[in-house]
Design a protein around this motif. Structure first.
Motif, PDB file in Angstrom:
ATOM      1  N   VAL A  19       0.825  -1.206   0.000  1.00 62.45           N
ATOM      2  CA  VAL A  19       0.000   0.000   0.000  1.00 62.45           C
ATOM      3  C   VAL A  19       0.860   1.257   0.000  1.00 62.45           C
ATOM      4  O   VAL A  19       0.424   2.309  -0.481  1.00 62.45           O
ATOM      5  CB  VAL A  19      -1.012   0.017   1.172  1.00 62.45           C
ATOM      6  N   GLN A  20       2.089   1.161   0.491  1.00 65.57           N
ATOM      7  CA  GLN A  20       2.981   2.322   0.485  1.00 65.57           C
ATOM      8  C   GLN A  20       3.382   2.728  -0.935  1.00 65.57           C
ATOM      9  O   GLN A  20       3.871   3.836  -1.147  1.00 65.57           O
ATOM     10  CB  GLN A  20       4.244   2.031   1.313  1.00 65.57           C
ATOM     11  N   ASP A  21       3.176   1.847  -1.909  1.00 65.06           N
ATOM     12  CA  ASP A  21       3.518   2.140  -3.297  1.00 65.06           C
ATOM     13  C   ASP A  21       2.463   2.965  -4.025  1.00 65.06           C
ATOM     14  O   ASP A  21       2.703   3.407  -5.154  1.00 65.06           O
ATOM     15  CB  ASP A  21       3.711   0.830  -4.082  1.00 65.06           C
ATOM     16  N   VAL A  22       1.320   3.175  -3.419  1.00 69.79           N
ATOM     17  CA  VAL A  22       0.211   3.840  -4.118  1.00 69.79           C
ATOM     18  C   VAL A  22       0.589   5.216  -4.662  1.00 69.79           C
ATOM     19  O   VAL A  22       0.315   5.503  -5.833  1.00 69.79           O
ATOM     20  CB  VAL A  22      -1.064   3.878  -3.247  1.00 69.79           C
ATOM     21  N   PRO A  23       1.233   6.104  -3.899  1.00 70.64           N
ATOM     22  CA  PRO A  23       1.544   7.423  -4.480  1.00 70.64           C
ATOM     23  C   PRO A  23       2.425   7.342  -5.724  1.00 70.64           C
ATOM     24  O   PRO A  23       2.155   8.013  -6.726  1.00 70.64           O
ATOM     25  CB  PRO A  23       2.248   8.160  -3.335  1.00 70.64           C
ATOM     26  N   ALA A  24       3.459   6.511  -5.690  1.00 71.03           N
ATOM     27  CA  ALA A  24       4.338   6.386  -6.860  1.00 71.03           C
ATOM     28  C   ALA A  24       3.604   5.725  -8.018  1.00 71.03           C
ATOM     29  O   ALA A  24       3.762   6.127  -9.177  1.00 71.03           O
ATOM     30  CB  ALA A  24       5.594   5.596  -6.505  1.00 71.03           C
ATOM     31  N   ALA A  25       2.778   4.723  -7.729  1.00 68.16           N
ATOM     32  CA  ALA A  25       1.994   4.066  -8.778  1.00 68.16           C
ATOM     33  C   ALA A  25       0.996   5.044  -9.381  1.00 68.16           C
ATOM     34  O   ALA A  25       0.784   5.055 -10.598  1.00 68.16           O
ATOM     35  CB  ALA A  25       1.282   2.830  -8.222  1.00 68.16           C
ATOM     36  N   TYR A  29       0.383   5.748 -13.289  1.00 73.98           N
ATOM     37  CA  TYR A  29      -0.922   5.480 -13.894  1.00 73.98           C
ATOM     38  C   TYR A  29      -1.718   6.747 -14.177  1.00 73.98           C
ATOM     39  O   TYR A  29      -2.708   6.698 -14.911  1.00 73.98           O
ATOM     40  CB  TYR A  29      -1.740   4.545 -13.003  1.00 73.98           C
ATOM     41  N   GLY A  30      -1.299   7.865 -13.626  1.00 72.97           N
ATOM     42  CA  GLY A  30      -1.964   9.140 -13.883  1.00 72.97           C
ATOM     43  C   GLY A  30      -1.496   9.827 -15.148  1.00 72.97           C
ATOM     44  O   GLY A  30      -2.032  10.877 -15.516  1.00 72.97           O
ATOM     45  N   ASP A  31      -0.518   9.245 -15.825  1.00 68.57           N
ATOM     46  CA  ASP A  31       0.018   9.816 -17.062  1.00 68.57           C
ATOM     47  C   ASP A  31      -0.763   9.245 -18.248  1.00 68.57           C
ATOM     48  O   ASP A  31      -0.671   8.050 -18.546  1.00 68.57           O
ATOM     49  CB  ASP A  31       1.507   9.466 -17.172  1.00 68.57           C
ATOM     50  N   ALA A  32      -1.519  10.093 -18.925  1.00 68.53           N
ATOM     51  CA  ALA A  32      -2.372   9.639 -20.031  1.00 68.53           C
ATOM     52  C   ALA A  32      -1.563   8.988 -21.150  1.00 68.53           C
ATOM     53  O   ALA A  32      -2.027   8.028 -21.773  1.00 68.53           O
ATOM     54  CB  ALA A  32      -3.187  10.808 -20.579  1.00 68.53           C
ATOM     55  N   ALA A  43      -5.576   7.837 -18.404  1.00 62.96           N
ATOM     56  CA  ALA A  43      -5.023   8.052 -17.073  1.00 62.96           C
ATOM     57  C   ALA A  43      -6.071   7.722 -16.016  1.00 62.96           C
ATOM     58  O   ALA A  43      -7.279   7.834 -16.262  1.00 62.96           O
ATOM     59  CB  ALA A  43      -4.567   9.503 -16.928  1.00 62.96           C
ATOM     60  N   VAL A  44      -5.599   7.312 -14.858  1.00 65.17           N
ATOM     61  CA  VAL A  44      -6.493   7.047 -13.734  1.00 65.17           C
ATOM     62  C   VAL A  44      -6.194   8.037 -12.619  1.00 65.17           C
ATOM     63  O   VAL A  44      -5.092   8.577 -12.522  1.00 65.17           O
ATOM     64  CB  VAL A  44      -6.365   5.582 -13.235  1.00 65.17           C
ATOM     65  N   ASP A  45      -7.179   8.247 -11.765  1.00 63.69           N
ATOM     66  CA  ASP A  45      -6.966   9.150 -10.634  1.00 63.69           C
ATOM     67  C   ASP A  45      -6.374   8.355  -9.461  1.00 63.69           C
ATOM     68  O   ASP A  45      -6.168   7.139  -9.549  1.00 63.69           O
ATOM     69  CB  ASP A  45      -8.255   9.879 -10.260  1.00 63.69           C
ATOM     70  N   ALA A  46      -6.096   9.036  -8.373  1.00 60.81           N
ATOM     71  CA  ALA A  46      -5.436   8.415  -7.223  1.00 60.81           C
ATOM     72  C   ALA A  46      -6.247   7.267  -6.640  1.00 60.81           C
ATOM     73  O   ALA A  46      -5.682   6.230  -6.254  1.00 60.81           O
ATOM     74  CB  ALA A  46      -5.151   9.473  -6.155  1.00 60.81           C
ATOM     75  N   ASP A  47      -7.567   7.410  -6.583  1.00 61.11           N
ATOM     76  CA  ASP A  47      -8.406   6.340  -6.040  1.00 61.11           C
ATOM     77  C   ASP A  47      -8.371   5.102  -6.932  1.00 61.11           C
ATOM     78  O   ASP A  47      -8.317   3.971  -6.442  1.00 61.11           O
ATOM     79  CB  ASP A  47      -9.854   6.807  -5.862  1.00 61.11           C
ATOM     80  N   ALA A  49      -5.907   4.303  -8.954  1.00 61.96           N
ATOM     81  CA  ALA A  49      -4.565   3.727  -8.811  1.00 61.96           C
ATOM     82  C   ALA A  49      -4.489   2.894  -7.528  1.00 61.96           C
ATOM     83  O   ALA A  49      -3.917   1.792  -7.528  1.00 61.96           O
ATOM     84  CB  ALA A  49      -3.509   4.825  -8.804  1.00 61.96           C
ATOM     85  N   ALA A  50      -5.075   3.396  -6.451  1.00 61.14           N
ATOM     86  CA  ALA A  50      -5.086   2.643  -5.189  1.00 61.14           C
ATOM     87  C   ALA A  50      -5.843   1.330  -5.361  1.00 61.14           C
ATOM     88  O   ALA A  50      -5.427   0.289  -4.832  1.00 61.14           O
ATOM     89  CB  ALA A  50      -5.710   3.486  -4.081  1.00 61.14           C
TER      90      ALA A  50
END
Length: 174
Positions: A19-25, A29-32, A43-47, A49-50
């Motif tokens: 779960v600590q990888d979520v911000p980097a992931a 994944y947020g890059d279109a 691209a996906v949003d933070a939720d 990606a989590a």
């Protein structure tokens, strides 16, 4: 049989996501541009990606393999994912890397490590789906020995996934 993590290559380390990888992931994944050939094609949003990372963790726990975090050994940065999902097509290989890491042979290096892991686990065949508009990814797979074709060995293997045509490639593991 189970794998011993991390899997190491000359430049990379592959390990199960946490779960600590979520911000980097989420940054990957947020890059279109990175995601244009992955999943729904955007691209996906933070939720989201989590949720992806949570699904990777669950798949690993349930099946002993999954999509793994790809970490640059030089700087410790999470730069993407590579690994497997059990799908209707079989054991399916996939990989996604940050855009600033493209063109360096890292996808091939990560995918090769995944194939060695599949061999260790006793798998005899791996498949990969490649968006028909993504020749760079198809080239990676062809370098690794994947070939196009239907399960019966005849014809071009084409399937529709996420509403788009994908090339179905196969590799027999020895």
């Amino acid at each position: 049989m189970s794998l011993s993590f991390p899997l190491r290559t000359a430049r990379l380390e592959l390990r199960p996501f946490t779960v600590q990888d979520v911000p980097a992931a989420a940054a990957v994944y947020g890059d279109a541009e990175v995601m244009r050939h992955v999943g729904e094609g955007g691209a996906v949003d933070a939720d989201e990606a989590a949720a992806m990372v949570a699904a990777y963790i669950a798949h690993q726990r349930e099946h002993g393999l999954g999509f793994w975090a790809v970490v640059d050994r030089a700087d410790g940065a999470l730069i993407g994912d590579a690994g497997f999902e059990l799908t209707e097509h079989g054991l399916e290989l996939g990989y996604t890397l940050r855009r600033d890491r493209w063109g360096q042979g890292l996808a091939t290096e990560a995918a090769r490590a995944c194939l060695e892991a599949a061999r260790e686990l006793g798998h005899r065949e791996v498949v990969a789906l490649v968006d028909a508009a993504n020749p760079a990814s198809a080239h990676v797979l062809q370098k690794l020995g994947f070939t196009e074709g239907a399960a019966d060995g005849g014809g071009i293997g084409t399937v529709v996934s996420y509403g788009r045509p994908h090339r179905l490639l196969r590799l027999t593991l020895r």
